[in-house]
Write a protein that holds these residues in place. Structure first.
Motif, PDB file in Angstrom:
ATOM      1  N   THR A 252       0.759  -1.137   0.094  1.00  0.00           N
ATOM      2  CA  THR A 252       0.048   0.028   0.081  1.00  0.00           C
ATOM      3  C   THR A 252       0.892   1.390   0.139  1.00  0.00           C
ATOM      4  N   TYR A 253       0.051   2.442  -0.198  1.00  0.00           N
ATOM      5  CA  TYR A 253       0.895   3.766  -0.118  1.00  0.00           C
ATOM      6  C   TYR A 253       1.151   4.191   1.152  1.00  0.00           C
TER       7      TYR A 253
ATOM      8  N   GLN B 169       3.490  11.349   2.456  1.00  0.00           N
ATOM      9  CA  GLN B 169       3.768  11.654   1.212  1.00  0.00           C
ATOM     10  C   GLN B 169       4.194  13.050   0.861  1.00  0.00           C
TER      11      GLN B 169
ATOM     12  N   THR C  96      -2.639  17.642  -5.446  1.00  0.00           N
ATOM     13  CA  THR C  96      -3.013  16.749  -4.502  1.00  0.00           C
ATOM     14  C   THR C  96      -4.527  16.882  -4.148  1.00  0.00           C
TER      15      THR C  96
ATOM     16  N   ASN D 103      -6.453  15.075  -6.767  1.00  0.00           N
ATOM     17  CA  ASN D 103      -6.489  13.773  -6.621  1.00  0.00           C
ATOM     18  C   ASN D 103      -7.356  13.189  -5.560  1.00  0.00           C
TER      19      ASN D 103
ATOM     20  N   ASN E  82      -4.619   3.387  -6.154  1.00  0.00           N
ATOM     21  CA  ASN E  82      -3.705   2.917  -7.296  1.00  0.00           C
ATOM     22  C   ASN E  82      -2.563   3.975  -7.507  1.00  0.00           C
ATOM     23  N   GLN E  83      -2.396   4.781  -6.882  1.00  0.00           N
ATOM     24  CA  GLN E  83      -1.132   5.918  -7.343  1.00  0.00           C
ATOM     25  C   GLN E  83      -1.174   6.944  -6.021  1.00  0.00           C
ATOM     26  N   PRO E  84       0.102   7.551  -5.849  1.00  0.00           N
ATOM     27  CA  PRO E  84       0.212   8.519  -4.654  1.00  0.00           C
ATOM     28  C   PRO E  84      -1.099   9.531  -4.812  1.00  0.00           C
TER      29      PRO E  84
ATOM     30  N   ASP F 102       1.052  14.585  -4.922  1.00  0.00           N
ATOM     31  CA  ASP F 102       2.039  14.435  -6.094  1.00  0.00           C
ATOM     32  C   ASP F 102       2.231  15.648  -6.801  1.00  0.00           C
TER      33      ASP F 102
ATOM     34  N   ASN G  65       2.863  16.577 -14.024  1.00  0.00           N
ATOM     35  CA  ASN G  65       3.830  15.950 -14.809  1.00  0.00           C
ATOM     36  C   ASN G  65       4.747  16.914 -15.312  1.00  0.00           C
TER      37      ASN G  65
ATOM     38  N   LYS H  91       7.184  17.231 -12.594  1.00  0.00           N
ATOM     39  CA  LYS H  91       8.107  16.141 -12.273  1.00  0.00           C
ATOM     40  C   LYS H  91       9.338  15.995 -13.324  1.00  0.00           C
TER      41      LYS H  91
END
Length: 219
Positions: A16-17, A23, A97, A100, A116-118, A121, A124, A127
């Motif tokens: 799990t995250y 995070q 965040t 999300n 299923n993802q952080p 974050d 892109n 990143k």
């Protein structure tokens, strides 16, 4: 291996995250370290101020500042650029965040762990900018010849000290020598490691000079 064994005994939920707080803390580290490393590398002379204009986002910020405050020194422009870049990255994290949280309908800490993802974050775009920046720092700072030489000298100092303390425990401060000769070697090594983990850079260098005839030269 030890972690796998412990996980068999106590389910750490490694699939799990991390929590939302963890995070966000990790993202905060990225923001802080990347910005400070740019400043540190520049002050150390590992790259030039002009080189930074080629970096995505950060270069754009620098160009904007230079156009607006061209009479400022490079140092002042860097401070302003760092301030603005930190702001851009923090605002990016907040937006992504929050998006999300809405997108994955996060209602509890369990939802964060099982997503299923952080949830916390960067976008892109940020990143990719961070990836480019880290590649730049890797080439020009972390693996620069001067830095590698310093790292090798530091490793030699630590290796020499550890071996000496192991062979001659009397070289340790009095409060670290207690029962060290009567302990299992692994316990002794751990105790020496604990002592050395508390050393500052300056203390380790000074201690090496005190105990050895020749010490690696460090800046």
């Amino acid at each position: 291996y030890a972690l796998a064994q412990y996980n068999d005994m106590h389910d750490l939920e490694l699939a799990t995250y991390a929590s939302g707080e963890a995070q966000v803390a990790a993202l905060s580290d990225d923001i802080a370290y990347n910005n400070h490393d740019i400043d540190d590398g520049l002050r150390a002379g590992l790259f030039k101020f002009e080189d930074l204009f080629e970096l995505p986002i950060f270069g754009d910020i620098l160009s904007e500042i230079k156009a607006k405050y061209g009479d400022l020194t490079a140092k002042r422009q860097m401070h302003e650029a760092n301030r603005k870049l930190i702001g851009v990255m923090v605002e990016d994290v907040l937006k992504v965040t929050q998006d999300n949280i809405t997108r994955f309908n996060i209602r509890s800490t369990v939802d964060v762990h099982l997503a299923n993802q952080p949830i916390g974050d960067f976008s892109n775009e940020i990143k990719q900018a961070i990836k480019t920046l880290q590649s730049f720092l890797m080439e020009n700072m972390y693996r620069a010849k001067f830095v590698v030489k310093e790292r090798e000298a530091a490793a030699q100092i630590l290796e020499d000290l550890f071996e000496l303390y192991l062979k001659k425990p009397e070289s340790l401060p009095n409060n670290w020598r207690v029962d060290i000769g009567n302990q299992d070697e692994i316990v002794t090594m751990r105790k020496i490691g604990d002592f050395m983990a508390g050393m500052t850079d300056r203390y380790a260098i000074t201690e090496h000079k005190r105990l050895f005839a020749n010490s690696p030269k460090m800046r």
